[in-house]
Design an enzyme around this catalytic site. Structure first.
Site, PDB file in Angstrom:
ATOM      1  N   GLU A  65       0.668  -1.262  -0.123  1.00 23.06           N
ATOM      2  CA  GLU A  65       0.000   0.027  -0.127  1.00 23.06           C
ATOM      3  C   GLU A  65       0.869   1.256   0.041  1.00 23.06           C
ATOM      4  O   GLU A  65       0.682   2.173  -0.447  1.00 23.06           O
ATOM      5  CB  GLU A  65      -0.918   0.083   1.374  1.00 23.06           C
ATOM      6  CG  GLU A  65      -2.032  -0.974   1.247  1.00 23.06           C
ATOM      7  CD  GLU A  65      -3.043  -0.781  -0.067  1.00 23.06           C
ATOM      8  OE1 GLU A  65      -3.122   0.189  -0.555  1.00 23.06           O
ATOM      9  OE2 GLU A  65      -3.692  -1.798  -0.503  1.00 23.06           O
TER      10      GLU A  65
ATOM     11  N   CYS B  94     -18.122   1.487 -19.139  1.00 18.78           N
ATOM     12  CA  CYS B  94     -19.440   1.245 -18.452  1.00 18.78           C
ATOM     13  C   CYS B  94     -20.146   0.082 -18.862  1.00 18.78           C
ATOM     14  O   CYS B  94     -20.855  -0.642 -17.865  1.00 18.78           O
ATOM     15  CB  CYS B  94     -20.098   2.605 -18.531  1.00 18.78           C
ATOM     16  SG  CYS B  94     -19.539   4.099 -17.925  1.00 18.78           S
TER      17      CYS B  94
END
Length: 354
Positions: free
Chosen positions: A36, A198
């Protein structure tokens, strides 16, 4: 919003499309934390080899804590944002010294570690310990903004407040780590900054921006940062087979890294006053050199700065190395440059010396 449906659809998609990444092979909090920190403002494919080298060199947080900072910086070299590496090393020491080598299990404890903010703490707590901790980073911020139809810039105070409120709603009580990874993955692979896919999105029916045909304008673009043009000079000073290096001090651009004597210059291009170069080298190092000869020009960008770096070669005439505790100066062999952690441009200059 029907969060149960959103989670179910998202997890089904993630089961089929999750990338095989080395830090996903275990829930070891050390590996989660390391990945991270490396992934902050850095692409996955750039991080992969660095992560693998780090865990090979330092398999545990105790190993990293015992390492020398210069070795950590050398392994980090090229990844950028070097403060992350220094914080990484400092946090490893704190985990060992204050927490018995075990990472805190909650967000509050994790945020006491150097370099660990709300997002990184949430990622560690949820992925390693399955705590119901929300996350907001670049990919999820974009995804959340589109899902909610946010019309505020994501970096604004109002935008951040809205994004974190949504993140707290979407995170489940159980399985938070897997859902958070699925959210980040969807943002990275499908809900991309330009031309989001999308038609391939499993949660498009939950998306306000999709319903409003507003995916091109959401998230709202932040005000463009002003770019500042900077001119600098770097001088390679030789003493026989050795070259002169200086460690950048706290507050400098590459604090903790070594570099050839480098300083800003006023005049255009490489043909400014020789005495300005000679004086710059002496001011930084105590060494007096002859008239530097222009060798090359490098151009690079750092945050909001676009830098033109004129590179010179010179020979020592006299003077003694003048070091400070915060910024030591030393002579090293050209071969010894391979062991020193250098800035990206410093490494390019060093490569030319070979």
């Amino acid at each position: 919003m029907d969060f149960a449906s959103l989670r179910r659809r998202l997890l089904g998609w993630y089961a089929k499309h999750a990338r095989d990444l080395p830090w996903r092979q275990s829930r070891d909090p050390y590996r989660v934390w390391l990945s991270e920190v490396m992934l902050q403002q850095t692409q996955v494919e750039t991080v992969r080899p660095y992560f693998e080298r780090f865990v090979a060199a330092w398999p545990t947080v105790a190993d990293l804590a015992a390492a020398q900072e210069q070795h950590v910086l050398r392994q980090w070299e090229g990844l950028g944002y070097y403060r992350r590496a220094r914080n990484l090393h400092a946090a490893a020491k704190r985990v060992v010294d204050e927490h018995g080598g075990e990472f805190p299990r909650d967000v509050a404890g994790l945020t006491t570690l150097p370099g660990v903010g709300r997002y990184t703490a949430g990622a560690i707590a949820s992925i390693a310990y399955d705590a119901p901790a929300p996350i907001v980073e670049a990919n999820t911020a974009r995804l959340y903004a589109r899902l909610t139809g946010l019309r505020e810039p994501v970096a604004s105070t109002a935008g951040q407040r809205a994004l974190w409120a949504f993140a707290e709603q979407v995170v489940p009580r159980r399985g938070a780590g897997r859902l958070n990874q699925a959210l980040m993955e969807l943002g990275a692979l499908v809900c991309t900054p330009e031309s989001p896919k999308c038609d391939a999105c499993p949660i498009a029916t939950h998306c306000a921006a999709f319903a409003q045909q507003a995916t091109r304008v959401i998230p709202v673009a932040a005000k463009r940062q002003t770019i500042t043009e900077v001119r600098e000079a770097a001088v390679v000073v030789r003493r026989g087979a050795d070259v002169l290096l200086r460690q950048c001090g706290p507050g400098e651009r590459w604090a903790g890294l070594w570099d050839f004597p480098r300083f800003p210059v006023e005049a255009e291009g490489p043909l400014f006053a020789t005495r300005e170069l000679v004086a710059g080298v002496e001011r930084l190092t105590g060494v007096v050199c002859d008239s530097p000869r222009h060798h090359d020009t490098l151009r690079h960008a750092v945050t909001r700065f676009r830098i033109r770096l004129d590179c010179y070669h010179a020979t020592r005439l006299g003077g003694r190395v003048r070091s400070t505790q915060e910024s030591p100066v030393k002579w090293v062999t050209v071969a010894g440059l391979a062991e020193a952690p250098l800035s990206v441009t410093g490494r390019k200059i060093a490569a030319g010396l070979r």
